[in-house]
Structures are given as structure tokens and as C-alpha cells.
Design a protein around this motif. Structure first.
Motif, PDB file in Angstrom:
ATOM      1  N   LEU A  32     -14.086  -3.646  -9.697  1.00  0.00           N
ATOM      2  CA  LEU A  32     -13.322  -4.611 -10.482  1.00  0.00           C
ATOM      3  C   LEU A  32     -11.835  -4.516 -10.184  1.00  0.00           C
ATOM      4  CD1 LEU A  32     -15.159  -4.221 -13.910  1.00  0.00           C
ATOM      5  CD2 LEU A  32     -15.487  -6.011 -12.203  1.00  0.00           C
ATOM      6  N   ARG A  33     -11.324  -3.296 -10.073  1.00  0.00           N
ATOM      7  CA  ARG A  33      -9.888  -3.115  -9.828  1.00  0.00           C
ATOM      8  C   ARG A  33      -9.498  -3.626  -8.442  1.00  0.00           C
ATOM      9  NH1 ARG A  33      -7.575   0.664  -6.991  1.00  0.00           N
ATOM     10  NH2 ARG A  33      -9.430   1.984  -7.062  1.00  0.00           N
ATOM     11  N   VAL A  34     -10.246  -3.226  -7.427  1.00  0.00           N
ATOM     12  CA  VAL A  34      -9.870  -3.605  -6.063  1.00  0.00           C
ATOM     13  C   VAL A  34     -10.101  -5.096  -5.830  1.00  0.00           C
ATOM     14  CG1 VAL A  34     -10.365  -3.275  -3.615  1.00  0.00           C
ATOM     15  CG2 VAL A  34     -10.294  -1.302  -5.144  1.00  0.00           C
ATOM     16  N   PHE A  35     -11.276  -5.588  -6.192  1.00  0.00           N
ATOM     17  CA  PHE A  35     -11.610  -6.973  -5.862  1.00  0.00           C
ATOM     18  C   PHE A  35     -10.777  -7.964  -6.669  1.00  0.00           C
ATOM     19  CE2 PHE A  35     -13.922 -10.949  -6.167  1.00  0.00           C
ATOM     20  CZ  PHE A  35     -14.274 -11.174  -4.853  1.00  0.00           C
ATOM     21  N   PHE A  36     -10.720  -7.784  -7.984  1.00  0.00           N
ATOM     22  CA  PHE A  36     -10.053  -8.775  -8.817  1.00  0.00           C
ATOM     23  C   PHE A  36      -8.556  -8.519  -8.953  1.00  0.00           C
ATOM     24  CE2 PHE A  36     -14.476  -9.262 -10.223  1.00  0.00           C
ATOM     25  CZ  PHE A  36     -14.600 -10.639 -10.115  1.00  0.00           C
ATOM     26  N   VAL A  37      -8.173  -7.300  -9.310  1.00  0.00           N
ATOM     27  CA  VAL A  37      -6.768  -7.018  -9.580  1.00  0.00           C
ATOM     28  C   VAL A  37      -5.958  -7.010  -8.285  1.00  0.00           C
ATOM     29  CG1 VAL A  37      -5.124  -5.381 -10.554  1.00  0.00           C
ATOM     30  CG2 VAL A  37      -7.344  -5.729 -11.664  1.00  0.00           C
ATOM     31  N   GLU A  38      -6.423  -6.266  -7.275  1.00  0.00           N
ATOM     32  CA  GLU A  38      -5.645  -6.125  -6.045  1.00  0.00           C
ATOM     33  C   GLU A  38      -5.820  -7.317  -5.100  1.00  0.00           C
ATOM     34  OE1 GLU A  38      -6.456  -2.415  -4.183  1.00  0.00           O
ATOM     35  OE2 GLU A  38      -6.008  -1.227  -5.971  1.00  0.00           O
ATOM     36  N   GLN A  39      -7.079  -7.712  -4.860  1.00  0.00           N
ATOM     37  CA  GLN A  39      -7.335  -8.717  -3.829  1.00  0.00           C
ATOM     38  C   GLN A  39      -7.191 -10.150  -4.334  1.00  0.00           C
ATOM     39  OE1 GLN A  39      -7.758  -8.159  -0.639  1.00  0.00           O
ATOM     40  NE2 GLN A  39      -7.694  -5.926  -0.865  1.00  0.00           N
ATOM     41  N   GLN A  40      -7.588 -10.432  -5.574  1.00  0.00           N
ATOM     42  CA  GLN A  40      -7.517 -11.802  -6.072  1.00  0.00           C
ATOM     43  C   GLN A  40      -6.144 -12.110  -6.672  1.00  0.00           C
ATOM     44  OE1 GLN A  40     -10.450 -14.151  -5.975  1.00  0.00           O
ATOM     45  NE2 GLN A  40     -10.800 -12.630  -4.380  1.00  0.00           N
ATOM     46  N   PHE A  41      -5.729 -11.322  -7.670  1.00  0.00           N
ATOM     47  CA  PHE A  41      -4.459 -11.593  -8.333  1.00  0.00           C
ATOM     48  C   PHE A  41      -3.275 -10.984  -7.579  1.00  0.00           C
ATOM     49  CE2 PHE A  41      -7.630 -11.698 -11.795  1.00  0.00           C
ATOM     50  CZ  PHE A  41      -7.432 -13.005 -12.215  1.00  0.00           C
ATOM     51  N   GLY A  42      -3.505  -9.872  -6.891  1.00  0.00           N
ATOM     52  CA  GLY A  42      -2.409  -9.193  -6.203  1.00  0.00           C
ATOM     53  C   GLY A  42      -1.795 -10.001  -5.084  1.00  0.00           C
ATOM     54  N   ARG A  43      -2.543 -10.949  -4.516  1.00  0.00           N
ATOM     55  CA  ARG A  43      -2.011 -11.763  -3.419  1.00  0.00           C
ATOM     56  C   ARG A  43      -0.876 -12.676  -3.876  1.00  0.00           C
ATOM     57  NH1 ARG A  43      -5.248 -11.716   1.148  1.00  0.00           N
ATOM     58  NH2 ARG A  43      -7.191 -10.573   0.865  1.00  0.00           N
ATOM     59  N   PHE A  44      -0.822 -12.955  -5.172  1.00  0.00           N
ATOM     60  CA  PHE A  44       0.231 -13.836  -5.684  1.00  0.00           C
ATOM     61  C   PHE A  44       1.484 -13.065  -6.087  1.00  0.00           C
ATOM     62  CE2 PHE A  44      -3.756 -16.067  -6.430  1.00  0.00           C
ATOM     63  CZ  PHE A  44      -3.471 -17.298  -5.889  1.00  0.00           C
ATOM     64  N   SER A  45       1.379 -11.754  -6.175  1.00  0.00           N
ATOM     65  CA  SER A  45       2.505 -10.975  -6.694  1.00  0.00           C
ATOM     66  C   SER A  45       3.018  -9.913  -5.736  1.00  0.00           C
ATOM     67  CB  SER A  45       2.097 -10.295  -8.015  1.00  0.00           C
ATOM     68  OG  SER A  45       0.993  -9.437  -7.809  1.00  0.00           O
ATOM     69  N   SER A  46       2.405  -9.808  -4.538  1.00  0.00           N
ATOM     70  CA  SER A  46       2.791  -8.741  -3.623  1.00  0.00           C
ATOM     71  C   SER A  46       2.719  -9.242  -2.193  1.00  0.00           C
ATOM     72  CB  SER A  46       1.861  -7.531  -3.808  1.00  0.00           C
ATOM     73  OG  SER A  46       2.086  -6.582  -2.795  1.00  0.00           O
ATOM     74  N   ASP A  47       3.603  -8.688  -1.332  1.00  0.00           N
ATOM     75  CA  ASP A  47       3.571  -8.984   0.100  1.00  0.00           C
ATOM     76  C   ASP A  47       2.746  -7.949   0.863  1.00  0.00           C
ATOM     77  OD1 ASP A  47       5.211 -11.114  -0.344  1.00  0.00           O
ATOM     78  OD2 ASP A  47       7.062 -10.044   0.154  1.00  0.00           O
ATOM     79  N   ALA A  48       2.123  -7.034   0.151  1.00  0.00           N
ATOM     80  CA  ALA A  48       1.436  -5.925   0.809  1.00  0.00           C
ATOM     81  C   ALA A  48       0.241  -6.380   1.630  1.00  0.00           C
ATOM     82  CB  ALA A  48       0.981  -4.900  -0.232  1.00  0.00           C
ATOM     83  N   LEU A  49      -0.327  -7.564   1.301  1.00  0.00           N
ATOM     84  CA  LEU A  49      -1.518  -8.031   2.003  1.00  0.00           C
ATOM     85  C   LEU A  49      -1.184  -8.957   3.161  1.00  0.00           C
ATOM     86  CD1 LEU A  49      -3.783  -8.623  -1.108  1.00  0.00           C
ATOM     87  CD2 LEU A  49      -3.771  -6.668   0.435  1.00  0.00           C
ATOM     88  N   GLN A  50       0.090  -8.998   3.570  1.00  0.00           N
ATOM     89  CA  GLN A  50       0.544  -9.658   4.791  1.00  0.00           C
ATOM     90  C   GLN A  50       0.499 -11.183   4.710  1.00  0.00           C
ATOM     91  OE1 GLN A  50      -1.645  -8.032   8.077  1.00  0.00           O
ATOM     92  NE2 GLN A  50      -0.977  -5.945   7.701  1.00  0.00           N
ATOM     93  N   HIS A  51       0.410 -11.756   3.515  1.00  0.00           N
ATOM     94  CA  HIS A  51       0.489 -13.209   3.366  1.00  0.00           C
ATOM     95  C   HIS A  51       1.916 -13.535   2.902  1.00  0.00           C
ATOM     96  CE1 HIS A  51      -3.872 -14.063   3.740  1.00  0.00           C
ATOM     97  NE2 HIS A  51      -3.946 -12.791   3.392  1.00  0.00           N
ATOM     98  N   VAL A  52       2.845 -13.516   3.847  1.00  0.00           N
ATOM     99  CA  VAL A  52       4.263 -13.561   3.491  1.00  0.00           C
ATOM    100  C   VAL A  52       4.937 -14.865   3.920  1.00  0.00           C
ATOM    101  CG1 VAL A  52       4.479 -11.056   3.548  1.00  0.00           C
ATOM    102  CG2 VAL A  52       4.846 -12.358   5.658  1.00  0.00           C
ATOM    103  N   GLN A  53       4.163 -15.854   4.391  1.00  0.00           N
ATOM    104  CA  GLN A  53       4.795 -17.077   4.849  1.00  0.00           C
ATOM    105  C   GLN A  53       5.384 -17.854   3.669  1.00  0.00           C
ATOM    106  OE1 GLN A  53       1.686 -16.196   5.502  1.00  0.00           O
ATOM    107  NE2 GLN A  53       1.369 -16.104   7.710  1.00  0.00           N
ATOM    108  N   PRO A  54       6.523 -18.524   3.877  1.00  0.00           N
ATOM    109  CA  PRO A  54       7.078 -19.383   2.823  1.00  0.00           C
ATOM    110  C   PRO A  54       6.183 -20.599   2.603  1.00  0.00           C
ATOM    111  CG  PRO A  54       8.296 -19.657   4.869  1.00  0.00           C
ATOM    112  CD  PRO A  54       7.358 -18.502   5.099  1.00  0.00           C
ATOM    113  N   TRP A  55       6.399 -21.303   1.491  1.00  0.00           N
ATOM    114  CA  TRP A  55       5.523 -22.416   1.138  1.00  0.00           C
ATOM    115  C   TRP A  55       5.524 -23.505   2.200  1.00  0.00           C
ATOM    116  CZ3 TRP A  55       7.414 -27.308   0.864  1.00  0.00           C
ATOM    117  CH2 TRP A  55       8.804 -27.443   0.747  1.00  0.00           C
ATOM    118  N   TRP A  56       6.683 -23.737   2.850  1.00  0.00           N
ATOM    119  CA  TRP A  56       6.750 -24.838   3.813  1.00  0.00           C
ATOM    120  C   TRP A  56       5.974 -24.546   5.094  1.00  0.00           C
ATOM    121  CZ3 TRP A  56       8.645 -22.924   8.246  1.00  0.00           C
ATOM    122  CH2 TRP A  56       9.520 -21.839   8.191  1.00  0.00           C
ATOM    123  N   PHE A  57       5.607 -23.281   5.311  1.00  0.00           N
ATOM    124  CA  PHE A  57       4.817 -22.922   6.488  1.00  0.00           C
ATOM    125  C   PHE A  57       3.511 -23.717   6.535  1.00  0.00           C
ATOM    126  CE2 PHE A  57       1.064 -20.457   7.728  1.00  0.00           C
ATOM    127  CZ  PHE A  57       1.322 -20.225   9.074  1.00  0.00           C
TER     128      PHE A  57
END
Length: 276
Positions: free
Chosen positions: A224-249
Motif C-alpha cells: 500500500l505504501r509503495v504502490f499508492f503513496v510513493e508511485q501513485q500520489f508521489g509522482r505529483f509531489s516529487s521529482d524523484a521518479l524522473q518525471h520532471v518535464q514542464p507542462w508545455w513539454f
């Protein structure tokens, strides 16, 4: 004459989607990782807990891993086993896409739209790699297409099938398709209770929930922690998962994925009075 065009279309689809799938090795960091997880599932017989190099790996839900594991179980090679199920799913969706558009509009619209989708750069590219995007897109889009009669006419007869497809989309990429589906519910908000009747809820639950429940029972809070907290919600609040492109990209990216058909986007405004 019509039969000749159907034969030509089938031949082109086969050549575009099923030819030389194993002609190159795994691409990028994700495809070999997902392929290794699917192979481990096939070899171990554990189809509940995804494992990478022997350790639980909860980055994505199980649908792609199951497709890949099935390919390995059928004896395909290390490149073909992950890719062939995705390519077959893509081709199956093209047939479904044509069928639903023919019902909602007419055969002419269905043929043009299917030909455009089948030859778009993005759909072609993602049909040739074993990542989660194509399974997500296929099942989410199927849910959307099955919802069109409800949006336009209040016809809820296809909602159980739509809910089942939405459940499979959630099994492909977690909460993403549920968030993306909000506009559909918003358009028909006056009849939103149709989605919460027993048949749609049961169809969604049967397709989406068993794996999440079993994986939680087997792996506990860690899943639950890894899948939902880190992988699902964490992508919107952290650059750690390498999704760092700006919105216009995503603007030029979307145009590239729609190549060569993106110049026709301006014509879409003609369809705005139609809520579908």
C-alpha cells in the motif's frame, strides 16, 4: 470491392503491428524491467507479487506482467513474449474502435477514424513496446467508447461493460484511468447514479479489485505504501521518479504522437455541438 479493401486493411494491420516485433532488443529502462518481472511470474508461478531480481516490485499493477508472463508460458522468446500480447491487444482494440464508432456514427466515420488511429505515430510506437501505456489506453478508451450511449441518450445498457473495461484499465495503471474518467462522469452528472448500480459496480470490482486485495493480503502495508503513496500520489509531489518535464513539454509531444494527422486537429471544433 468492399471485401478487397477489408483484405487490404487486414494485411496492412498485420504488417504494421505484427511484423518483426523481435527485430530489436528491449528499449529504455522500463521495457526490460517489466519483461523481467513477467518472466519471473511465469517461471515462479507467483502471479500475485511482482518481483524484480527476487525482490517485490510495486511500481505498476499486474495486467502487463500477466500479459508478458502468458507470452513466456506459450514459449515465445525474450523479446517476442513481452511484445506480442501488447501488439495483439492493440490490433483487437482497433477492431473494437471501428465497431463502436460505426454504431455511434456511421461506417464512413469508423473507417476514417480507425485508419488514422492505426497509422498514428504514437499508437504504432506504443504497440511495439511492452510497457503499460498501450494496455491503459486500450481499456480506458474502450470504457469511454462504451459510455457514449449513456452520455448522448442516457442509455445505461453498456455501463457494466464500460465499468469492466475501466477496471482493467485500473489493473493496467492504478488510479490514473479513474482520474482521467472524471470528465465522463461530469458530463452526465445528472445520471451519475447509473454507475453505482449493482451491475457496473460488480463488473468493475471483479476486474479491478481481486489483485489489489490479494497483493495487500500477501505483502501488507509495504504494498500500500509503495504502490499508492510513493508511485501513485508521489509522482505529483516529487521529482524523484524522473518525471520532471514542464507542462508545455506535452504539447509538442502530443503533436509528435499524432503524426502525421495533427494538422487535422483544427477540424475537431466542428464536432463540438455533439457531446460525444
Amino acid at each position: 470491392m468492399r471485401r478487397t479493401w477489408v483484405v487490404i486493411a487486414i494485411a496492412l494491420i498485420g504488417a504494421l503491428y505484427l511484423g518483426d516485433l523481435a527485430g530489436m532488443g528491449m528499449v529504455g529502462p522500463d521495457e526490460p524491467r517489466y519483461a523481467a518481472i513477467g518472466r519471473t511470474m511465469a517461471e515462479s508461478g507467483d502471479w500475485i507479487t511482482p518481483r524484480l531480481w527476487g525482490n517485490p516490485w510495486f511500481e505498476k499493477s499486474a495486467l502487463l506482467y500477466w500479459l508478458t508472463a502468458t507470452g513466456f508460458k506459450l514459449g515465445f522468446g525474450p523479446d517476442l513474449a513481452p511484445r506480442l500480447p501488447v501488439a495483439l491487444l492493440s490490433v483487437a482494440f482497433l477492431g473494437f474502435f471501428w465497431w463502436r464508432l460505426r454504431i455511434e456514427w456511421d461506417a464512413r466515420a469508423a473507417w476514417f477514424a480507425t485508419a488514422m488511429l492505426a497509422t498514428s505515430a504514437g499508437w504504432l510506437a506504443y504497440s511495439h513496446v511492452a510497457v503499460t501505456d498501450l494496455p491503459l489506453a486500450a481499456f480506458f478508451s474502450a470504457a469511454l467508447l462504451l459510455s457514449l450511449p449513456w452520455i448522448e441518450r442516457g442509455d445505461s445498457s453498456a455501463l457494466p461493460a464500460a465499468a469492466a473495461c475501466l477496471g482493467l484499465a485500473a489493473l493496467a495503471k492504478g488510479l490514473v484511468p479513474l482520474v482521467l474518467f472524471f470528465p465522463v462522469l461530469a458530463i452526465g452528472w445528472r445520471r451519475i447514479r447509473d454507475w453505482f448500480r449493482p451491475a457496473p459496480l460488480l463488473a468493475f470490482g471483479i476486474c479491478a479489485l481481486p489483485w489489489y486485495i490479494l497483493c495487500t493480503v500477501r505483502n501488507g502495508v509495504s504494498f500500500l505504501r509503495v504502490f499508492f503513496v510513493e508511485q501513485q500520489f508521489g509522482r505529483f509531489s516529487s521529482d524523484a521518479l524522473q518525471h520532471v518535464q514542464p507542462w508545455w513539454f506535452y504539447v509538442p509531444a502530443a503533436l509528435l504522437l499524432l503524426f502525421p494527422w495533427f494538422p487535422l486537429l483544427g477540424l475537431a471544433i466542428r464536432g463540438l455541438p455533439d457531446r460525444r
